[in-house]
Scaffold this motif. Structure first.
Motif, PDB file in Angstrom:
ATOM      1  N   ARG A 357       6.838  56.035  96.017  1.00  0.00           N
ATOM      2  CA  ARG A 357       5.798  56.405  96.879  1.00  0.00           C
ATOM      3  C   ARG A 357       6.052  58.060  96.862  1.00  0.00           C
ATOM      4  N   LEU A 358       7.048  58.577  96.857  1.00  0.00           N
ATOM      5  CA  LEU A 358       7.450  59.854  96.822  1.00  0.00           C
ATOM      6  C   LEU A 358       6.914  60.525  95.757  1.00  0.00           C
ATOM      7  N   MET A 359       6.850  59.764  94.558  1.00  0.00           N
ATOM      8  CA  MET A 359       6.301  60.336  93.217  1.00  0.00           C
ATOM      9  C   MET A 359       4.602  60.449  93.350  1.00  0.00           C
ATOM     10  N   LEU A 360       4.285  59.501  94.057  1.00  0.00           N
ATOM     11  CA  LEU A 360       2.634  59.516  94.203  1.00  0.00           C
ATOM     12  C   LEU A 360       2.423  60.705  95.331  1.00  0.00           C
ATOM     13  N   GLU A 361       3.181  61.004  96.044  1.00  0.00           N
ATOM     14  CA  GLU A 361       3.043  61.989  97.085  1.00  0.00           C
ATOM     15  C   GLU A 361       2.849  63.672  96.511  1.00  0.00           C
TER      16      GLU A 361
END
Length: 523
Positions: A357-361
């Motif tokens: 999720r942090l990568m997508l953010e």
């Protein structure tokens, strides 16, 4: 009868397999975009191709255009004063031949050359409200209101600007215009959003009062570039921004810095100079090369000279043709609206759901900074493990909202790590279809570990295909792999953080890096 076309009509603007057209006289040769020789990519100007081929001279005339299939490797050849350009491939082509029958030419001549009329069908009434849809431009006329010009010539200037405004074909879907008066202090007289009909604009121009004062054109140009084109003042996304500076004599202040600011803001500056300084007056001019320093590009296209304010009618149409040639607006291209950014994200099992999720953010926040549209920047994303999955390609979404929502909906795959394979896959399948497009291509690779396969070969192949690679490593990603993937200079294209939470701090540097590479490639 033949259809009258303009200097800028391209092969792809025609609808029929074979069409007889009539080219106008005196098209400026250096403005032609022509690709190929004999068989021309349909991106080419028809009249330019016809002169290049020797079918007509610059005196204009009738030409038969035959649509042909696309091909690869259109060559660059210099012929009849036109240098054609190389194009790797294009979807369709055309050829040009002479029309034998001179009677046809006579018929063609009587067709109004101002608007292309099409064959036998009755002409569709031009939708007055919509305006000239072929001319996409948001224009600020920066008029000279200084003591240099004086009241009488100021009125002649207003008449000229009025004629240009009418001929542009202002309308809801056509060009929008506003006016700024330069004198001691600049004054925005009206904005793009205030009027969308030529009648209203004409009335507003007639009402303008003369201000007087020094001709602080530099100050006014800077003010206009920074303040005039905001969305709330009516500027439209993806439409070229243009400032037409009218200058009687020369500026009282420095105009070079204002020219730089305008280019940074993606504004195309034209200078219409009237009554050039005489030899005696040159001593009073701060900077003799002021025109070259202020215009968008010093290539002759953006400067325009009129000897005096009297008898200017014949200068209206050529100026309008320049302002409407969308593809010549070189300064509209900024890094924010002219790049394709592909994100290649690691979906291996070591990442885990919350870090994914942090990568997508992270990729959302990078994408968010760019102007995404069908004619602007584009985003694509591929997730990889041992396998690859194109989440979405460059042509799938053409608005920022849709791109951001597509990123949010990416599902985590989980699996191994084959980064090299994934780079090859992305180069071929995601960048392949856009590699001859106008945008500059960037690939941002995000990974958290050692790749099972070689990354150096695939990364070199991607760079050879014109893709600039940034590598972003997290946690266990080996620095050697990251450096091997990154474009030169490697230091500024390689990023690393121990924790996924550290991705956030890198966002401004990645955006700045993309913009720096974009600008370097344009020099």
């Amino acid at each position: 009868a033949s259809t009258a076309i303009t200097c800028f009509t391209r092969g792809l603007d025609l609808r029929k397999e074979t069409e007889d057209v009539l080219c106008p006289a005196n098209c400026p040769l250096w403005q032609f975009y022509v690709f190929g020789d004999g068989v021309y990519a349909s991106l080419s100007s028809i009249c330019g191709a016809a002169i290049h081929r020797g079918v007509i001279t610059n005196g204009g005339g009738a030409v038969r255009v035959q649509t042909l299939p696309g091909q690869e490797n259109y060559p660059a050849v210099n012929a009849n004063g036109i240098q054609s350009q190389v194009l790797t491939r294009w979807a369709s082509s055309f050829s040009v031949t002479r029309i034998k029958d001179t009677a046809l030419e006579a018929v063609g001549r009587s067709v109004s050359t101002a608007r292309p009329s099409t064959g036998k069908r009755p002409k569709k009434p031009l939708d007055k409200k919509a305006g000239n849809k072929d001319c996409k431009a948001d224009i600020a006329f920066l008029i000279d209101g200084s003591y240099n010009i004086g009241q009488r010539r100021f009125n002649l200037q207003k008449n000229f600007v009025g004629k240009v405004a009418v001929m542009l074909g202002i309308g809801t879907e056509g060009p929008h215009v506003g006016v700024v008066q330069a004198s001691e202090h600049p004054k925005i007289e009206f904005y793009l959003k205030n009027f969308t009909a030529a009648k209203e604009v004409l009335f507003a121009i007639k009402e303008l009062g003369f201000r007087g004062g020094n001709s602080n054109t530099g100050k006014a140009l800077k003010h206009t570039a920074q303040k005039f084109f905001s969305l709330e003042n009516g500027a439209r996304k993806g439409i070229p921004k243009i400032i037409v500076v009218f200058l009687d004599g020369w500026p009282s202040d420095d105009i070079e810095e204002a020219g730089i600011v305008a280019r940074e803001f993606g504004v195309n500056v034209f200078i219409v100079s009237v009554a050039k300084p005489t030899t005696e007056e040159l001593g009073m001019v701060q900077d003799v090369g002021f025109i070259d320093k202020a215009v968008c590009r010093n290539n002759g296209f953006f400067s325009y000279q009129m000897p005096t304010w009297f008898g200017t009618t014949k200068y209206v149409k050529p100026l309008v043709q320049k302002l409407c040639s969308h593809e010549q607006m070189l300064c509209s291209k900024t890094c924010y609206n002219s790049v394709n950014i592909g994100f290649l994200i690691d979906g291996s099992s070591s990442v885990g759901d919350s870090n994914f999720r942090l990568m997508l953010e992270f990729i959302s926040n990078v994408a968010k900074s760019f102007e995404i549209s069908d004619i602007g920047s584009k985003i694509a994303t591929v997730q990889f493990t041992y396998d690859q999955r194109t989440e979405f390609s460059f042509t799938d979404y053409t608005t920022k909202e849709k791109v951001l929502s597509a990123i949010r909906n990416i599902r985590y795959m989980s699996g191994g790590t084959a980064t090299g394979d994934a780079i090859s896959f992305t180069t071929r399948n995601v960048f392949g279809p856009v590699k001859d497009g106008p945008n500059k291509n960037f690939l941002v690779v995000l990974t958290d570990g050692q790749s099972y396969d070689d990354v150096r070969g695939p990364a070199a192949a991607a760079q050879k295909a014109g893709i600039t690679v940034f590598s972003v490593g997290v946690a266990w990603a080996p620095l050697d792999d990251l450096k091997d993937m990154a474009s030169e200079p490697r230091e500024s294209h390689t990023f690393f953080t121990r924790e996924f939470t550290g991705l956030e701090q890198m966002i401004p540097d990645i955006i700045r890096g993309i913009c720096k590479d974009f600008l370097d490639s344009k020099q």
